[in-house]
Enzyme design. Sequence first.
Site, PDB file in Angstrom:
ATOM      1  N   LEU A  24      75.987  27.610 105.225  1.00 21.88           N
ATOM      2  CA  LEU A  24      74.956  27.464 106.248  1.00 21.88           C
ATOM      3  C   LEU A  24      74.703  28.769 106.978  1.00 21.88           C
ATOM      4  O   LEU A  24      73.632  28.973 107.542  1.00 21.88           O
ATOM      5  CB  LEU A  24      75.374  26.381 107.244  1.00 21.88           C
ATOM      6  CG  LEU A  24      75.464  24.956 106.688  1.00 21.88           C
ATOM      7  CD1 LEU A  24      76.043  24.013 107.729  1.00 21.88           C
ATOM      8  CD2 LEU A  24      74.099  24.473 106.241  1.00 21.88           C
ATOM      9  N   ASP A 133      79.471  33.092 123.048  1.00 26.04           N
ATOM     10  CA  ASP A 133      78.508  33.578 122.049  1.00 26.04           C
ATOM     11  C   ASP A 133      77.225  32.763 122.080  1.00 26.04           C
ATOM     12  O   ASP A 133      76.677  32.403 121.039  1.00 26.04           O
ATOM     13  CB  ASP A 133      79.150  33.513 120.660  1.00 26.04           C
ATOM     14  CG  ASP A 133      78.389  34.362 119.637  1.00 26.04           C
ATOM     15  OD1 ASP A 133      77.683  35.299 120.052  1.00 26.04           O
ATOM     16  OD2 ASP A 133      78.513  34.080 118.434  1.00 26.04           O
TER      17      ASP A 133
END
Length: 480
Positions: A24, A133
């Site tokens: 992915l 993040d």
Amino acid sequence: MRVAARLIEGDPHRLGDYRLAGRLGAGRRGVVYEAYDSGGRRVAVKVPHGDPELWRPLAGEVAAVRAAAPSCTAKVIDADCVGARPYVVSEYVAGPSLRGAGRILAGPDLLHLAAALATALTALHEAGVVHRDLTPDNVLLGPDGPRVVGFGPLSPTETTLTWPRLAMNAPAYTAPEAFTGREPGAAADVFAWGAVVFYAATGRDAFEGTSLGTVMHRVLSVDPDLDPIPQPLRALVADSLAKDPERRPGARDLLRALVSADATVRLKAPCLAPDCLTHASPTAACLPAACLVPSGGDIPGWAAETFTAEAPLTTGTVLGGRVCLADALLAARVPLTLDFLLAAGDAMAARLRTPYDDPGLGAVAEDAYVTLDPADRPFASAMFLRLADGRGGPRGAGEAEERIAEAFGPLVVRAGDLARLADPALPYAWPRLAGWIEADRDARARTARDRLYWLGLTVLLTLALVAALVAALGTGGRPV
């Protein structure tokens, strides 16, 4: 359409109970795979970079992530930090990233996205987890609302490197304190929240530059133009992008402000809820909800008679289908429990839905199967059982299996007269194939048992015959 890329050399095909089907994405922290468990559930498996030995002390942080409320995040399902190849398993979100969608949000959609991000950060921060993040790449626009992904424990390299070096892949979303040697915490996530909301509203980074130095300078010294962002969201983004982390609001404060703003807007519409309790007394008719908007932030009189400021409101005591009451209490300045706020944030996020054509392997295979000519279907099970066992095909049924392989397209890789499954996870992902395999396994087991039975019976009969012959020989060949 399928979104996962093919596995490459060196990628695992199985981790624990999970069969990997494709890539992915990959980044500085590791690789994320599409995978399926033994029950056919589609999941995302993150395999971090770094020495596996360095991951073992991080099991506690993984546990904290799993304990966080799954509000607007991809729920962590499983993890292994002590094995030879550590991995973290989370629910699969079928949708593009905010950056990949190429979509600029405005009006209610922008407000709902901002609430979804604030809800996710609130849930994480309350569990003691810092995302570290948050970027447009780690926000997925799912069919049931946005989901924040990419959070989790520090990778082993992050425990030894300075933060500025870590931020090189996403400097425009890195808080100023990280560039000045200070340890970034929850306030750094809030800074990233403001930068992501800016990106959603404009389609560009809040701190653009052609080099890392330029971006760092802008993060440290320049305030972006927030005019494209409407109020009241503009003020919240401005506060979250403050250079001093002490001046930024907490994620829970952001969520409180966003759900209050949303509730106030909806309260201005006529109330149509049949069980609405937003009226002056239990016997009074339902008033237009616009009459219930708090003035100056005060609690409406009817609410003050029912609830007190010393008793925080819980989801169970307020929601219960009484939409107008919940909205009025959100708009008022009353203390609210965490679960109430998270429920309100989840409800806002669910209004931003993004349909996406991302079927799993099982759905693709089943669609191909139902298109087969009924006369060819009996041959499909035999063919796929051979392929699942690693035996080549198509063969045996000739033209029928050729047609079957053609119908399944990219799921079957053909080379001359031989074929193989393109995705080793297909036996997990496709329930019909899993059923064939189970039935074949049972049939083989029965056959083995039957063979063992007849073998045993044959041995017993042989021994009996030998014994009879030996006895006859012992009496001179005369019957006893």
